[in-house]
Enzyme design. Structure first.
Site, PDB file in Angstrom:
ATOM      1  N   HIS A   1       0.873  -1.143  -0.053  1.00 27.18           N
ATOM      2  CA  HIS A   1      -0.005   0.109   0.062  1.00 27.18           C
ATOM      3  C   HIS A   1       0.835   1.322  -0.014  1.00 27.18           C
ATOM      4  O   HIS A   1       0.552   2.297  -0.768  1.00 27.18           O
ATOM      5  CB  HIS A   1      -0.851  -0.266   1.258  1.00 27.18           C
ATOM      6  CG  HIS A   1      -2.305  -0.604   1.040  1.00 27.18           C
ATOM      7  ND1 HIS A   1      -2.945  -1.501   1.840  1.00 27.18           N
ATOM      8  CD2 HIS A   1      -3.204  -0.414   0.036  1.00 27.18           C
ATOM      9  CE1 HIS A   1      -4.245  -1.650   1.254  1.00 27.18           C
ATOM     10  NE2 HIS A   1      -4.094  -1.127   0.359  1.00 27.18           N
TER      11      HIS A   1
ATOM     12  N   CYS B   1      -0.806  -5.390 -17.027  1.00 26.34           N
ATOM     13  CA  CYS B   1      -1.753  -4.613 -16.332  1.00 26.34           C
ATOM     14  C   CYS B   1      -1.288  -4.834 -14.813  1.00 26.34           C
ATOM     15  O   CYS B   1      -2.078  -4.720 -13.670  1.00 26.34           O
ATOM     16  CB  CYS B   1      -3.353  -5.349 -16.205  1.00 26.34           C
ATOM     17  SG  CYS B   1      -3.008  -7.281 -15.618  1.00 26.34           S
TER      18      CYS B   1
END
Length: 546
Positions: free
Chosen positions: A187, A478
């Protein structure tokens, strides 16, 4: 102290310098006693404390947007989770623990279970630890650990940053981030890129160095220990600006610049950033909090909300990537000794064909409702036979274009056979790296192996690119690798025809591509693959770009 240079993994580009400020570690482990005189009253403190913590996080979420808002809202939901509160209350009434110790132990049990699950759920361990710290601080009447009040522009360094702390950073004061732990897909990495703050993770030795000043290079991953009097250098981003919204190289070669999305807010952000479509729509949001499989109608409504901002544009929908490391309660799967290598993704679908067929029907219906040009792809595919099976199911559901994810080395090595039975492939570089290097992408100690600039990984991507050219079919990326403007040029040189990323990276990547020709990209790809290390690969490419 004398000047020295440490090396970590650069995860958000740019260079900055300034006085160093350490982010405090977690609170000390709460004592197991003394036992409360009135356990019922002590237990009753936990629920209201959790609500206060959740309220503050929700209030912070309301002041930000995009990825930062999503992280804060998720953390708020975890703080108010009845399961965590109930477990802690039972430890107070059943074992006579103080409320702070009960929260610590209840959260520890949840964190252990998530860590054992691996993959996506292991990424939530840091969130649980952050929630526990905030609850313990609230119950103790002290300030929670985290980012201190900054007197001026500073470089933050820490063991790791809680997602909520990263999401709430003041980009006007935080020049750069350096963490001892963490990895390229953490994160901290994702949010630092979203906030456009240079960041280096897995920088071993930064805590022991106790620096007074730091010079951080998020492109190279180097961190220079500097005197406290270091001249403040505001963030300098390596990306470009002024992209015209069309993914085109300087010679006219087309490379689609797409968005990664997982919920309606992501789709809106991607469309606003100028994405030409969606290269990865993660459908797990529809399932993760469900106690029973969502109906086809419920799924259709949920998917339509995500697809609508891209009416008339291409959207690639990934079917459910759950099971093993992303367990769903209604799947009722047996525990596995190594979930990351277990029954997940397409392997679940092949055991529960109805689950896949209902999802494909819902996707087809959502495509009809939204007007988006929808394709589907399957996760965790290892063989051409699996790919062919999936494509047949998609065709039967009325979806005309179907492909697969390349995130297992076996799939990359048999790309020619897979292209023979699919319409396209998309490289999931995050998982592909961890499987290539046998390095869990959530473990800081092996984060350097998960650097997408690793020459071995680039050579494997080149294998897929060659197969794509031979088949005259598209191969996209991706994974997080696509969000690095310099690496994006390398990927195009390896044969990639589309790049998909989180919304904040779209403009910089599109602009960088517009400055190079295809032969430039191919030369950069050759130089990166020929390099012996990630540092050498980055240096070679950046020299060519400049």
């Amino acid at each position: 102290m004398s000047s020295a240079t440490l090396t970590g993994v650069g995860v958000s580009p740019g260079r900055a310098a300034g006085p160093a400020v350490r982010v405090a570690d977690s609170l000390p482990e709460p004592a197991t006693g003394p036992a409360p005189a009135d356990p019922a009253t002590e237990a009753a403190r936990i629920g209201p404390a959790a609500k206060r913590v959740a309220l503050r996080l929700d209030q912070a979420a309301a002041t930000v947007s995009g990825d930062a808002r999503a992280v804060l809202e998720t953390t708020a939901a975890m703080a108010a989770d009845p399961a965590l509160v109930d477990s802690a209350e039972q430890l107070v009434t059943g074992r006579g623990l103080p409320a702070t110790r009960a929260v610590f132990e209840a959260a520890g049990t949840f964190a252990t279970a998530l860590a054992a699950a691996g993959g996506y759920l292991a990424e939530r361990v840091r969130d649980i630890e952050d929630v526990a710290n905030r609850l313990i601080a609230e119950l103790s009447g002290v300030a929670p650990p985290g980012v201190p009040e900054l007197a001026g522009p500073s470089v933050l360094y820490a063991r790791d940053l809680a997602p909520a702390d990263t999401a709430g950073l003041d980009a006007a004061k935080v020049l750069a981030l350096v963490t001892e732990e963490g990895g390229p897909t953490s994160h901290t990495a994702i949010l630092a890129r979203a906030l456009r703050i240079p960041a280096v993770v897995a920088c071993r030795g930064i805590l022991a160095a106790e620096p007074t000043g730091l010079v951080v290079d998020g492109d190279t991953g180097t961190v220079e220990i500097a005197p406290a009097t270091v001249t403040v250098q505001a963030f300098v981003h390596s990306g470009q600006s002024g992209w015209n919204g069309v993914g085109t190289l300087a010679d006219g070669h087309r490379v689609k610049v797409l968005a990664n999305v997982g919920k309606p807010a992501d789709a809106a952000a991607g469309a606003a950033a100028g994405a030409e479509g969606v290269g990865l729509f993660r459908t797990e949001f529809c399932y993760l909090s469900a106690t029973a499989e969502p109906t086809e109608a419920e799924q259709r409504v949920a998917y339509t909300a995500v697809l609508t901002p891209f009416a008339g544009k291409p959207v690639v929908v990934r079917t459910l990537d759950a099971g093993a490391d992303k367990p769903l309660s209604f799947l009722d799967q047996e525990p596995e000794p190594n979930p990351a290598l277990g029954v997940r993704g397409l392997r679940v679908a092949r055991e529960r064909v109805g689950l896949l067929d209902r999802q494909l029907a819902a996707i087809a219906g959502a495509a009809e409702n939204s007007g988006a040009e929808v394709s589907v792809m399957a996760p965790m595919v290892a063989t051409a036979e699996e790919a062919e099976w999936f494509v047949a199911r998609a065709r039967a559901a009325g979806i005309g274009r179907a492909g697969v994810m390349i995130e297992v080395p076996a799939a990359a090595l048999t790309a020619r056979e897979i292209f023979a039975v699919t319409d396209f492939v998309s490289l999931g570089t995050n998982d592909l790296a961890q499987y290539v290097f046998a390095a869990d992408r959530q473990v800081g100690a092996v984060a350097a192996l998960n650097d997408p600039w690793q020459p071995a990984l680039l050579r494997l991507i080149a294998t897929v690119g060659e197969a794509a050219r031979a088949a005259d079919k598209p191969a996209g990326v991706c994974g997080e690798a696509a969000a690095d403007p310099a690496l994006a040029c390398v990927l195009v040189g390896l044969g990639v025809s589309s790049l998909s990323m989180n919304a904040p990276a779209i403009g910089a990547v599109g602009a960088a591509l517009a400055t190079v020709r295809l032969d430039d990209c191919q030369a950069m790809a050759g130089a990166a693959m020929a390099a012996g290390t990630t540092a050498a690969a980055k240096a070679a490419v950046r020299a060519m770009l400049s």
